[in-house]
Design a protein around this motif. Structure first.
Motif, mmCIF file in Angstrom:
data_model
loop_
_atom_site.group_PDB
_atom_site.id
_atom_site.type_symbol
_atom_site.label_atom_id
_atom_site.label_comp_id
_atom_site.label_asym_id
_atom_site.label_seq_id
_atom_site.Cartn_x
_atom_site.Cartn_y
_atom_site.Cartn_z
ATOM 1 N N TRP A 7 4.024 1.450 -0.944
ATOM 2 C CA TRP A 7 4.799 1.494 -2.184
ATOM 3 C C TRP A 7 3.983 2.122 -3.315
ATOM 4 N N GLN A 8 2.723 1.714 -3.446
ATOM 5 C CA GLN A 8 1.868 2.294 -4.480
ATOM 6 C C GLN A 8 1.644 3.783 -4.225
ATOM 7 N N TRP A 9 1.486 4.146 -2.973
ATOM 8 C CA TRP A 9 1.299 5.540 -2.572
ATOM 9 C C TRP A 9 2.535 6.370 -2.951
ATOM 10 N N THR A 17 5.027 5.576 -5.192
ATOM 11 C CA THR A 17 5.418 5.568 -6.608
ATOM 12 C C THR A 17 4.367 6.220 -7.501
ATOM 13 N N ASN A 18 3.212 6.532 -6.939
ATOM 14 C CA ASN A 18 2.190 7.324 -7.638
ATOM 15 C C ASN A 18 1.786 8.470 -6.709
ATOM 16 N N PRO A 19 2.715 9.386 -6.442
ATOM 17 C CA PRO A 19 2.539 10.325 -5.331
ATOM 18 C C PRO A 19 1.507 11.403 -5.582
ATOM 19 N N ASN A 20 0.874 11.831 -4.491
ATOM 20 C CA ASN A 20 -0.011 12.996 -4.537
ATOM 21 C C ASN A 20 0.842 14.261 -4.590
ATOM 22 N N ASP A 72 0.831 -1.206 0.000
ATOM 23 C CA ASP A 72 0.000 0.000 0.000
ATOM 24 C C ASP A 72 0.865 1.256 0.000
ATOM 25 N N LYS A 88 4.780 14.751 -3.294
ATOM 26 C CA LYS A 88 5.600 14.403 -4.457
ATOM 27 C C LYS A 88 7.071 14.754 -4.273
ATOM 28 N N LYS A 93 11.993 9.276 -7.190
ATOM 29 C CA LYS A 93 12.033 8.012 -7.931
ATOM 30 C C LYS A 93 13.405 7.361 -7.876
#
Length: 287
Positions: free
Chosen positions: A137-139, A141-144, A135, A148, A153
């Motif tokens: 990791w997804q948060w 690598t696809n940051p708000n 959870d 950000k 990366k």
């Protein structure tokens, strides 16, 4: 089993951002600001030696970012990850596991380094498993937009590309299940999605690596919540539950970001939970 405090370096952040809605006239008493309104912070990690395992909790900022990047954070002091490991007779190649509380750059930046010819990046711990949770990791690598700038990366993708990245389930209550190591995990979501706080049984005490739930001693009072937190009201709920349990059960709070205080205990007062005693690591775990 043995624990070792690993001082990876010191930096500064804006005091107002670190204390959110709390006025400077109050937080400046415990975390005095300099002329730029910046306060002293540590990037203090924790090394856990247990049999053949050597587990490093967080890795600090690292040193691969640009001079311009680091100029924003006013690095100070002489600590380094390698020197701190060497102090206790270890090398980064000895580390078997890197446990990341979360993936903001000041917690995981030291996990990745430049390769030899500086054409790309590689894990700084070549023999280690890197541990996050899916959870988070997804948060990361696809940051708000709010976070950000903290999820870089170059700190993240090389972990996955190396094949060394592993995920811990949010239903897991003990890291490395089946091991005799008493290493529990508390998942909290106020600061960022699924931050993981280690609870380690050591010499008859429970040591909690409080990471960014309670960054410094000055953040113990309930309303003292960082402006960086994505869900500050949830932080309030999480802090209240944790602080009361910690005071009831005599936990030792190990601070990652307090440059001047390593460990404290808590007590109940008429104003709520407050710190009781403050210790250095050596004072409380003196062999």
């Amino acid at each position: 089993m043995r624990l070792y405090p690993i001082e990876t370096g010191n930096f500064k952040l804006d005091g107002g951002a670190m204390f959110g809605v709390v006025p400077k006239s109050i937080w400046n008493r415990t975390n005095p600001a300099d002329s730029n309104n910046m306060i002293d912070l540590a990037a203090r990690c924790l090394l856990v030696e247990d049999g053949e395992r050597l587990i490093l909790i967080d890795t600090g900022l690292g040193n691969k970012q640009s001079e311009k990047f680091f100029s924003y954070y006013y690095l100070w002091g002489n600590h380094s990850l390698d020197a701190s490991l060497k102090k206790y007779g270890f090398h980064r190649n000895d580390v078997t596991d890197v446990f990341m509380t979360h993936l903001h750059f000041d917690h995981c930046g030291g996990g990745i380094q430049w390769n030899k010819d500086r054409t790309g990046y590689e894990p700084a711990f070549k023999n280690a498993h890197f541990w996050s949770n899916e959870d988070h990791w997804q948060w990361a690598t696809n940051p708000n937009a709010r976070e950000k700038a903290s999820f870089l990366k170059e700190n993240l993708l090389p972990m996955q590309e190396s094949g060394q990245l592993n995920f811990i389930s949010p239903t897991t209550e003990c890291f490395l299940e089946g091991s005799e190591l008493g290493f529990g995990i508390l998942f909290v979501d106020g600061h960022t999605e699924k931050q993981m706080l280690p609870h380690i049984s050591y010499k008859g005490k429970t040591v909690v690596f409080v990471a960014d739930l309670i960054p410094t001693l000055g953040h113990i009072p309930l309303p003292y919540v960082m402006g960086y937190d994505v869900r500050p009201l949830e932080t309030l709920t999480e802090k209240s539950a944790f602080l009361n349990r910690a005071a009831d059960e005599g936990y030792l709070l190990f601070f990652e970001h307090d440059a001047h205080n390593q460990i404290c205990t808590l007590k109940h007062t008429e104003k709520g939970v407050r710190f009781d005693e403050v210790f250095t690591f050596d004072e409380i775990f003196n062999d």
